[in-house]
Motif scaffolding. Structure first.
Motif, PDB file in Angstrom:
ATOM      1  N   LEU A 101      -9.684  26.001 -19.984  1.00 51.02           N
ATOM      2  CA  LEU A 101      -8.927  26.841 -20.917  1.00 51.02           C
ATOM      3  C   LEU A 101      -7.725  26.095 -21.488  1.00 51.02           C
ATOM      4  N   CYS A 102      -7.934  24.824 -21.826  1.00 53.06           N
ATOM      5  CA  CYS A 102      -6.828  24.021 -22.360  1.00 53.06           C
ATOM      6  C   CYS A 102      -7.308  23.140 -23.513  1.00 53.06           C
ATOM      7  N   GLY A 103      -8.205  23.674 -24.314  1.00 52.44           N
ATOM      8  CA  GLY A 103      -8.658  22.926 -25.475  1.00 52.44           C
ATOM      9  C   GLY A 103      -9.561  21.757 -25.106  1.00 52.44           C
ATOM     10  N   ALA A 104      -9.431  20.659 -25.859  1.00 58.84           N
ATOM     11  CA  ALA A 104     -10.298  19.495 -25.682  1.00 58.84           C
ATOM     12  C   ALA A 104      -9.617  18.387 -24.886  1.00 58.84           C
ATOM     13  N   VAL A 105      -8.710  18.763 -23.985  1.00 59.83           N
ATOM     14  CA  VAL A 105      -7.988  17.753 -23.202  1.00 59.83           C
ATOM     15  C   VAL A 105      -8.946  16.951 -22.342  1.00 59.83           C
TER      16      VAL A 105
END
Length: 297
Positions: A101-105
């Motif tokens: 749940l932190c984008g495309a990190v």
């Protein structure tokens, strides 16, 4: 005529009941969906607040960890350390975490390793991967299960410490894998809304001892070089994990903020649809009542 009128009125009442049931079913489904979206918005707003607090701490910790990682990198640059010719074994360390749940990190790091290995088949066979975090393992295991040396789990729940980096270093040293060169791939924090994939070099003991300018440093024997290699590896891992943690928290904060805004837009749309549907049902019922009353006259 009376019987026909009674029959006509009976059909109208049945149609009215079915229409009302359909309208209520539609209103009920919209109401349930509206309630679920509101609950999701509360969750995303709470996660944004938690990520904001964790981000502030991660940014403070990152300032203290920067000298460790950058100092080791500068040492290799000043000594002009290069990989030993003929040693094709390589190592890639993917710095991610167990949480999403932190984008495309996390996917960005995994995609970087995947593209590098798929571009060169020979390099793929001679490269081992160390996955820090379950997210990188879940992505890279599909194509490179045989290349994964080991996986470090339970990463991301708490802020990374130097002890965590030391444990990974010890596990790597005891793995028995000898590499000529390698790199640590991580997300370097730039701003609250920006991060970039960066790399830190890794070299073997033979590469350091055979460096052209290693003589600039006095009192360097094999034990000192070995100790420094272990310390520099732990230092760079600690620094890269701090950079990754800061990037992860800032990205999660941004992602939860966007999710909250999208939920708000969906709530407005569903509320408008709910009001229109309820108004249509009421209008339809009034028309049917008036039509039934007119048929009795």
């Amino acid at each position: 005529m009376l019987c026909q009128g009674i029959k006509f009125l009976t059909l109208t009442a049945a149609q009215q009941q079915q229409t009302q049931q359909r309208g209520m079913a539609t209103l009920k489904s919209i109401s349930i969906r509206l309630k679920s979206v509101k609950n999701i918005q509360k969750i995303t707003q709470s996660m944004k607040m938690v990520s904001a607090a964790k981000y502030n701490r991660a940014e403070r910790d990152l300032k203290q960890a920067k000298p460790l990682g950058q100092g080791s990198k500068i040492f290799y640059e000043q000594a002009e350390v290069t990989p030993v010719e003929g040693d094709t074994n390589k190592l890639m360390v993917a710095v991610t975490s167990d949480r999403g749940l932190c984008g495309a990190v996390h996917t960005g790091i995994s995609r970087n390793i995947r593209d590098t290995l798929l571009a060169n088949a020979s390099e793929r066979e001679n490269t081992k991967i160390v996955c820090i975090g379950e997210k990188s393992r879940a992505i890279l295991q599909r194509l490179f299960a045989k290349n994964i040396l080991f996986v470090a789990t339970e990463v991301g729940r708490k802020p990374p410490t130097f002890n965590d980096a030391a444990k990974i270093t010890i596990e790597l040293m005891n793995s028995g894998y000898s590499f000529g060169s390698g790199k640590i791939i991580f997300n370097r924090f730039r701003s609250v809304v920006s991060y970039v994939i960066d790399e830190l070099p890794l070299y073997s003991k033979q590469s350091v001892t055979s460096a052209s300018k290693i003589s600039l440093y006095d009192s360097l024997d094999n034990d000192v070089i070995q100790s420094y290699l272990e310390f520099s590896l732990a230092s760079m891992l600690f620094y890269s994990m701090k950079e990754g943690a800061c990037s992860e928290q800032s990205s999660r904060m941004t992602a939860m903020d966007n999710a909250s805004k999208n939920a708000g837009e969906m709530i407005d749309s569903l509320t408008l649809t709910f009001n229109r549907t309820r108004q249509a049902v009421i209008t339809r019922e009034l028309i049917e009542i008036i039509s039934g009353a007119a048929a009795l006259e």
